[in-house]
Motif scaffolding. Sequence first.
Motif, PDB file in Angstrom:
ATOM      1  N   MET A 142       0.832  -1.204   0.000  1.00  0.00           N
ATOM      2  CA  MET A 142       0.000   0.000   0.000  1.00  0.00           C
ATOM      3  C   MET A 142       0.865   1.251   0.000  1.00  0.00           C
ATOM      4  SD  MET A 142      -2.963  -1.106   2.758  1.00  0.00           S
ATOM      5  CE  MET A 142      -3.760   0.509   2.733  1.00  0.00           C
ATOM      6  N   GLU A 143       1.912   1.255   0.837  1.00  0.00           N
ATOM      7  CA  GLU A 143       2.796   2.426   0.929  1.00  0.00           C
ATOM      8  C   GLU A 143       3.539   2.657  -0.382  1.00  0.00           C
ATOM      9  OE1 GLU A 143       3.730   2.156   5.728  1.00  0.00           O
ATOM     10  OE2 GLU A 143       5.037   1.109   4.296  1.00  0.00           O
ATOM     11  N   ALA A 144       3.986   1.565  -1.004  1.00  0.00           N
ATOM     12  CA  ALA A 144       4.687   1.706  -2.283  1.00  0.00           C
ATOM     13  C   ALA A 144       3.768   2.245  -3.364  1.00  0.00           C
ATOM     14  CB  ALA A 144       5.274   0.353  -2.701  1.00  0.00           C
ATOM     15  N   ASP A 158      -4.745  -2.483  -0.963  1.00  0.00           N
ATOM     16  CA  ASP A 158      -5.661  -2.292   0.172  1.00  0.00           C
ATOM     17  C   ASP A 158      -6.548  -3.527   0.345  1.00  0.00           C
ATOM     18  OD1 ASP A 158      -6.977  -1.140   2.283  1.00  0.00           O
ATOM     19  OD2 ASP A 158      -7.718   0.589   1.171  1.00  0.00           O
ATOM     20  N   ILE A 159      -7.062  -4.051  -0.758  1.00  0.00           N
ATOM     21  CA  ILE A 159      -7.869  -5.267  -0.691  1.00  0.00           C
ATOM     22  C   ILE A 159      -7.040  -6.426  -0.140  1.00  0.00           C
ATOM     23  CG2 ILE A 159      -9.046  -7.026  -2.086  1.00  0.00           C
ATOM     24  CD1 ILE A 159      -9.956  -4.725  -3.921  1.00  0.00           C
ATOM     25  N   ALA A 160      -5.783  -6.535  -0.579  1.00  0.00           N
ATOM     26  CA  ALA A 160      -4.908  -7.593  -0.086  1.00  0.00           C
ATOM     27  C   ALA A 160      -4.686  -7.468   1.418  1.00  0.00           C
ATOM     28  CB  ALA A 160      -3.567  -7.560  -0.827  1.00  0.00           C
ATOM     29  N   PHE A 161      -4.599  -6.234   1.917  1.00  0.00           N
ATOM     30  CA  PHE A 161      -4.436  -6.027   3.352  1.00  0.00           C
ATOM     31  C   PHE A 161      -5.638  -6.576   4.117  1.00  0.00           C
ATOM     32  CE2 PHE A 161      -5.151  -3.778   7.270  1.00  0.00           C
ATOM     33  CZ  PHE A 161      -3.898  -3.679   7.850  1.00  0.00           C
ATOM     34  N   ALA A 164      -5.678 -10.279   4.111  1.00  0.00           N
ATOM     35  CA  ALA A 164      -4.702 -10.812   5.058  1.00  0.00           C
ATOM     36  C   ALA A 164      -5.202 -10.702   6.495  1.00  0.00           C
ATOM     37  CB  ALA A 164      -3.369 -10.075   4.908  1.00  0.00           C
ATOM     38  N   LEU A 165      -5.929  -9.625   6.795  1.00  0.00           N
ATOM     39  CA  LEU A 165      -6.468  -9.458   8.145  1.00  0.00           C
ATOM     40  C   LEU A 165      -7.498 -10.536   8.456  1.00  0.00           C
ATOM     41  CD1 LEU A 165      -6.645  -7.760  10.738  1.00  0.00           C
ATOM     42  CD2 LEU A 165      -8.415  -6.392   9.605  1.00  0.00           C
ATOM     43  N   LEU A 166      -8.389 -10.810   7.512  1.00  0.00           N
ATOM     44  CA  LEU A 166      -9.385 -11.851   7.730  1.00  0.00           C
ATOM     45  C   LEU A 166      -8.729 -13.224   7.813  1.00  0.00           C
ATOM     46  CD1 LEU A 166     -12.303 -10.679   5.416  1.00  0.00           C
ATOM     47  CD2 LEU A 166     -12.071 -10.372   7.876  1.00  0.00           C
ATOM     48  N   ASP A 167      -7.708 -13.453   7.013  1.00  0.00           N
ATOM     49  CA  ASP A 167      -6.983 -14.732   7.078  1.00  0.00           C
ATOM     50  C   ASP A 167      -6.292 -14.904   8.428  1.00  0.00           C
ATOM     51  OD1 ASP A 167      -7.711 -15.428   4.510  1.00  0.00           O
ATOM     52  OD2 ASP A 167      -5.828 -14.777   3.593  1.00  0.00           O
ATOM     53  N   GLU A 182     -15.126  -9.084  -2.310  1.00  0.00           N
ATOM     54  CA  GLU A 182     -14.024  -8.241  -2.765  1.00  0.00           C
ATOM     55  C   GLU A 182     -14.461  -7.200  -3.787  1.00  0.00           C
ATOM     56  OE1 GLU A 182     -10.616 -10.448  -3.994  1.00  0.00           O
ATOM     57  OE2 GLU A 182     -10.084 -11.026  -1.940  1.00  0.00           O
ATOM     58  N   ILE A 183     -15.447  -7.526  -4.623  1.00  0.00           N
ATOM     59  CA  ILE A 183     -15.921  -6.527  -5.587  1.00  0.00           C
ATOM     60  C   ILE A 183     -16.552  -5.355  -4.851  1.00  0.00           C
ATOM     61  CG2 ILE A 183     -17.780  -6.102  -7.251  1.00  0.00           C
ATOM     62  CD1 ILE A 183     -16.929  -8.460  -8.786  1.00  0.00           C
ATOM     63  N   ALA A 184     -17.316  -5.649  -3.789  1.00  0.00           N
ATOM     64  CA  ALA A 184     -17.912  -4.577  -2.998  1.00  0.00           C
ATOM     65  C   ALA A 184     -16.835  -3.747  -2.317  1.00  0.00           C
ATOM     66  CB  ALA A 184     -18.874  -5.163  -1.966  1.00  0.00           C
TER      67      ALA A 184
END
Length: 247
Positions: A142-144, A158-161, A164-167, A182-184
Amino acid sequence: MASRGRAEIVVHFLTLYQRVTDELGRRIVGGAWEPGEALPVEEVLAAEIGVSRGVLREAVKALVAKGMLRVRPRTGTRVLPPEQWNHLDRDVLRWKQAGDATALLRDTGELRRIVEPEAARLAAERAGPAEVRALYDSLAAMEAAAAEPGRSGYVEADIAFHRALLDAGGNHLLASLGRAVEIALEHSFVVSTQTAGAVEASLPRHRAVVRAVEARDPAAAAAAALAVIEAAEQEIARSPGRPGGAV
Protein backbone atom coordinates in the motif's frame (compact mmCIF):
# COMPACT_ATOMS: atom_id res chain seq x y z
CA MET A 1 -10.99 0.33 -13.11
CA ALA A 2 -11.93 3.87 -12.14
CA SER A 3 -12.52 6.87 -14.33
CA ARG A 4 -12.18 10.36 -12.88
CA GLY A 5 -14.97 10.96 -10.39
CA ARG A 6 -16.59 7.58 -10.96
CA ALA A 7 -15.97 4.06 -9.72
CA GLU A 8 -16.57 1.27 -12.19
CA ILE A 9 -15.80 -2.43 -12.11
CA VAL A 10 -14.61 -3.65 -15.52
CA VAL A 11 -15.25 -7.26 -16.53
CA HIS A 12 -14.05 -9.07 -19.63
CA PHE A 13 -16.52 -11.70 -20.83
CA LEU A 14 -15.31 -14.94 -22.36
CA THR A 15 -18.48 -16.38 -23.85
CA LEU A 16 -21.73 -15.28 -25.42
CA TYR A 17 -23.71 -16.93 -22.65
CA GLN A 18 -21.80 -14.86 -20.07
CA ARG A 19 -22.70 -11.69 -21.94
CA VAL A 20 -26.36 -12.68 -22.01
CA THR A 21 -26.26 -13.56 -18.31
CA ASP A 22 -24.80 -10.14 -17.64
CA GLU A 23 -27.47 -8.41 -19.74
CA LEU A 24 -30.34 -10.19 -17.99
CA GLY A 25 -28.79 -9.77 -14.55
CA ARG A 26 -28.40 -6.03 -15.03
CA ARG A 27 -32.00 -5.77 -16.20
CA ILE A 28 -33.30 -7.66 -13.18
CA VAL A 29 -31.29 -5.61 -10.70
CA GLY A 30 -32.34 -2.46 -12.54
CA GLY A 31 -36.02 -3.31 -12.11
CA ALA A 32 -36.87 -4.13 -15.71
CA TRP A 33 -39.13 -6.86 -14.32
CA GLU A 34 -40.83 -6.74 -10.94
CA PRO A 35 -40.48 -9.63 -8.47
CA GLY A 36 -42.96 -12.32 -9.45
CA GLU A 37 -43.20 -11.03 -13.02
CA ALA A 38 -42.58 -13.47 -15.85
CA LEU A 39 -39.84 -12.85 -18.39
CA PRO A 40 -40.97 -12.67 -22.01
CA VAL A 41 -41.38 -16.08 -23.60
CA GLU A 42 -38.12 -17.70 -24.62
CA GLU A 43 -38.48 -17.19 -28.36
CA VAL A 44 -39.32 -13.49 -27.99
CA LEU A 45 -36.57 -12.72 -25.47
CA ALA A 46 -33.92 -14.61 -27.46
CA ALA A 47 -34.86 -12.68 -30.60
CA GLU A 48 -34.77 -9.38 -28.73
CA ILE A 49 -31.27 -10.02 -27.37
CA GLY A 50 -30.12 -11.54 -30.65
CA VAL A 51 -29.04 -14.98 -29.45
CA SER A 52 -30.20 -18.55 -29.85
CA ARG A 53 -32.70 -20.07 -27.48
CA GLY A 54 -30.00 -22.45 -26.30
CA VAL A 55 -27.73 -19.59 -25.23
CA LEU A 56 -30.65 -17.91 -23.48
CA ARG A 57 -31.45 -21.12 -21.58
CA GLU A 58 -27.86 -21.33 -20.30
CA ALA A 59 -28.04 -17.73 -19.10
CA VAL A 60 -31.34 -18.40 -17.35
CA LYS A 61 -29.82 -21.43 -15.61
CA ALA A 62 -27.00 -19.24 -14.32
CA LEU A 63 -29.48 -16.74 -12.90
CA VAL A 64 -31.53 -19.51 -11.33
CA ALA A 65 -28.35 -20.63 -9.54
CA LYS A 66 -27.88 -17.07 -8.24
CA GLY A 67 -31.39 -17.10 -6.77
CA MET A 68 -32.69 -14.45 -9.15
CA LEU A 69 -35.02 -16.52 -11.34
CA ARG A 70 -37.32 -19.48 -10.93
CA VAL A 71 -38.43 -21.71 -13.78
CA ARG A 72 -41.68 -23.65 -13.45
CA PRO A 73 -43.78 -25.54 -15.98
CA ARG A 74 -46.80 -23.58 -17.17
CA THR A 75 -45.88 -20.47 -15.16
CA GLY A 76 -42.70 -19.70 -17.09
CA THR A 77 -39.55 -17.99 -15.87
CA ARG A 78 -40.23 -15.51 -13.09
CA VAL A 79 -38.12 -12.99 -11.22
CA LEU A 80 -37.56 -13.75 -7.54
CA PRO A 81 -37.52 -10.99 -4.90
CA PRO A 82 -34.12 -9.56 -3.89
CA GLU A 83 -34.38 -11.30 -0.51
CA GLN A 84 -33.75 -14.59 -2.33
CA TRP A 85 -30.78 -13.44 -4.42
CA ASN A 86 -27.25 -14.52 -3.53
CA HIS A 87 -25.89 -11.10 -2.63
CA LEU A 88 -22.41 -12.53 -2.06
CA ASP A 89 -22.21 -13.66 -5.69
CA ARG A 90 -19.61 -11.60 -7.56
CA ASP A 91 -21.90 -10.95 -10.51
CA VAL A 92 -24.80 -9.86 -8.29
CA LEU A 93 -22.47 -7.48 -6.43
CA ARG A 94 -21.26 -6.06 -9.74
CA TRP A 95 -24.80 -5.56 -11.02
CA LYS A 96 -25.76 -3.84 -7.77
CA GLN A 97 -22.72 -1.59 -8.14
CA ALA A 98 -23.92 -0.56 -11.59
CA GLY A 99 -27.60 -0.32 -10.64
CA ASP A 100 -27.63 1.10 -7.10
CA ALA A 101 -24.14 2.09 -6.06
CA THR A 102 -25.37 4.07 -3.05
CA ALA A 103 -27.07 1.03 -1.53
CA LEU A 104 -24.00 -1.13 -2.18
CA LEU A 105 -21.73 1.37 -0.44
CA ARG A 106 -24.10 1.45 2.53
CA ASP A 107 -24.34 -2.33 2.73
CA THR A 108 -20.57 -2.69 2.43
CA GLY A 109 -19.94 -0.22 5.22
CA GLU A 110 -22.40 -1.95 7.52
CA LEU A 111 -20.90 -5.36 6.77
CA ARG A 112 -17.40 -4.06 7.46
CA ARG A 113 -18.48 -2.68 10.84
CA ILE A 114 -19.92 -6.07 11.77
CA VAL A 115 -17.02 -8.19 10.50
CA GLU A 116 -13.68 -6.40 10.49
CA PRO A 117 -13.30 -5.28 14.12
CA GLU A 118 -14.02 -8.83 15.31
CA ALA A 119 -11.69 -10.21 12.65
CA ALA A 120 -8.95 -7.91 13.93
CA ARG A 121 -9.67 -9.05 17.48
CA LEU A 122 -9.30 -12.69 16.43
CA ALA A 123 -6.12 -11.89 14.52
CA ALA A 124 -4.59 -10.34 17.64
CA GLU A 125 -5.42 -13.50 19.57
CA ARG A 126 -4.37 -16.07 16.96
CA ALA A 127 -2.00 -14.67 14.34
CA GLY A 128 1.43 -16.22 14.10
CA PRO A 129 4.61 -14.75 12.60
CA ALA A 130 3.59 -15.68 9.04
CA GLU A 131 0.22 -13.93 9.36
CA VAL A 132 1.80 -10.82 10.87
CA ARG A 133 4.37 -10.79 8.06
CA ALA A 134 1.57 -11.00 5.47
CA LEU A 135 -0.05 -7.94 7.05
CA TYR A 136 3.23 -6.01 6.99
CA ASP A 137 3.86 -7.06 3.39
CA SER A 138 0.45 -5.86 2.25
CA LEU A 139 0.92 -2.61 4.18
CA ALA A 140 4.28 -2.13 2.45
CA ALA A 141 2.55 -2.68 -0.91
CA MET A 142 0.00 0.00 0.00
CA GLU A 143 2.80 2.43 0.93
CA ALA A 144 4.69 1.71 -2.28
CA ALA A 145 1.57 2.19 -4.41
CA ALA A 146 0.71 5.41 -2.58
CA ALA A 147 4.13 6.81 -3.52
CA GLU A 148 3.66 6.07 -7.23
CA PRO A 149 2.31 8.71 -9.64
CA GLY A 150 -1.36 7.96 -10.11
CA ARG A 151 -1.20 5.49 -7.21
CA SER A 152 -1.71 2.56 -9.55
CA GLY A 153 -2.23 -0.62 -7.59
CA TYR A 154 -3.20 1.07 -4.32
CA VAL A 155 -6.75 -0.31 -4.23
CA GLU A 156 -5.50 -3.83 -5.02
CA ALA A 157 -2.96 -3.56 -2.19
CA ASP A 158 -5.66 -2.29 0.17
CA ILE A 159 -7.87 -5.27 -0.69
CA ALA A 160 -4.91 -7.59 -0.09
CA PHE A 161 -4.44 -6.03 3.35
CA HIS A 162 -8.02 -6.69 4.37
CA ARG A 163 -7.82 -10.21 2.96
CA ALA A 164 -4.70 -10.81 5.06
CA LEU A 165 -6.47 -9.46 8.14
CA LEU A 166 -9.38 -11.85 7.73
CA ASP A 167 -6.98 -14.73 7.08
CA ALA A 168 -4.98 -13.87 10.20
CA GLY A 169 -7.95 -14.64 12.46
CA GLY A 170 -7.83 -18.31 11.52
CA ASN A 171 -11.56 -18.46 10.81
CA HIS A 172 -12.05 -19.97 7.36
CA LEU A 173 -15.63 -18.75 7.07
CA LEU A 174 -14.55 -15.15 7.67
CA ALA A 175 -11.76 -15.53 5.14
CA SER A 176 -14.17 -16.89 2.53
CA LEU A 177 -16.62 -14.09 3.24
CA GLY A 178 -13.90 -11.55 2.60
CA ARG A 179 -13.11 -13.06 -0.77
CA ALA A 180 -16.78 -13.19 -1.68
CA VAL A 181 -17.26 -9.44 -1.17
CA GLU A 182 -14.02 -8.24 -2.77
CA ILE A 183 -15.92 -6.53 -5.59
CA ALA A 184 -17.91 -4.58 -3.00
CA LEU A 185 -14.70 -3.67 -1.17
CA GLU A 186 -13.08 -2.63 -4.44
CA HIS A 187 -15.98 -0.32 -5.22
CA SER A 188 -15.84 1.18 -1.72
CA PHE A 189 -12.06 1.69 -1.83
CA VAL A 190 -12.15 3.23 -5.31
CA VAL A 191 -14.65 5.81 -4.09
CA SER A 192 -13.03 6.54 -0.72
CA THR A 193 -9.52 7.02 -2.12
CA GLN A 194 -10.69 9.79 -4.46
CA THR A 195 -11.06 12.14 -1.48
CA ALA A 196 -8.10 14.51 -1.17
CA GLY A 197 -5.66 13.29 1.48
CA ALA A 198 -7.51 10.01 2.06
CA VAL A 199 -4.66 7.73 1.00
CA GLU A 200 -2.07 9.52 3.11
CA ALA A 201 -4.35 9.46 6.16
CA SER A 202 -5.26 5.81 5.75
CA LEU A 203 -1.74 4.43 5.95
CA PRO A 204 -1.07 5.15 9.66
CA ARG A 205 -4.51 3.79 10.52
CA HIS A 206 -3.74 0.52 8.76
CA ARG A 207 -0.34 0.41 10.45
CA ALA A 208 -2.07 0.77 13.82
CA VAL A 209 -4.10 -2.36 13.05
CA VAL A 210 -0.95 -4.35 12.26
CA ARG A 211 0.89 -3.16 15.33
CA ALA A 212 -2.04 -4.06 17.59
CA VAL A 213 -2.23 -7.53 16.02
CA GLU A 214 1.54 -7.97 16.44
CA ALA A 215 1.30 -6.82 20.08
CA ARG A 216 -1.49 -9.34 20.70
CA ASP A 217 -3.83 -6.59 21.92
CA PRO A 218 -7.35 -7.63 20.79
CA ALA A 219 -9.12 -4.51 22.07
CA ALA A 220 -6.65 -2.18 20.37
CA ALA A 221 -6.82 -4.18 17.13
CA ALA A 222 -10.62 -4.01 17.07
CA ALA A 223 -10.57 -0.27 17.81
CA ALA A 224 -7.98 0.36 15.09
CA ALA A 225 -9.99 -1.60 12.53
CA LEU A 226 -13.12 0.36 13.43
CA ALA A 227 -11.18 3.61 13.03
CA VAL A 228 -10.20 2.56 9.49
CA ILE A 229 -13.84 1.89 8.64
CA GLU A 230 -15.16 5.12 10.17
CA ALA A 231 -12.55 7.17 8.33
CA ALA A 232 -13.46 5.44 5.05
CA GLU A 233 -17.13 6.29 5.58
CA GLN A 234 -16.23 9.96 6.06
CA GLU A 235 -14.03 9.90 2.97
CA ILE A 236 -16.82 8.33 0.91
CA ALA A 237 -19.23 11.04 2.07
CA ARG A 238 -16.83 13.72 0.74
CA SER A 239 -15.61 11.85 -2.33
CA PRO A 240 -16.18 13.24 -5.83
CA GLY A 241 -16.57 9.61 -6.89
CA ARG A 242 -19.56 8.86 -4.65
CA PRO A 243 -22.90 8.29 -6.40
CA GLY A 244 -24.33 11.71 -7.10
CA GLY A 245 -21.01 13.37 -6.28
CA ALA A 246 -19.21 15.94 -8.34
CA VAL A 247 -17.49 14.72 -11.50
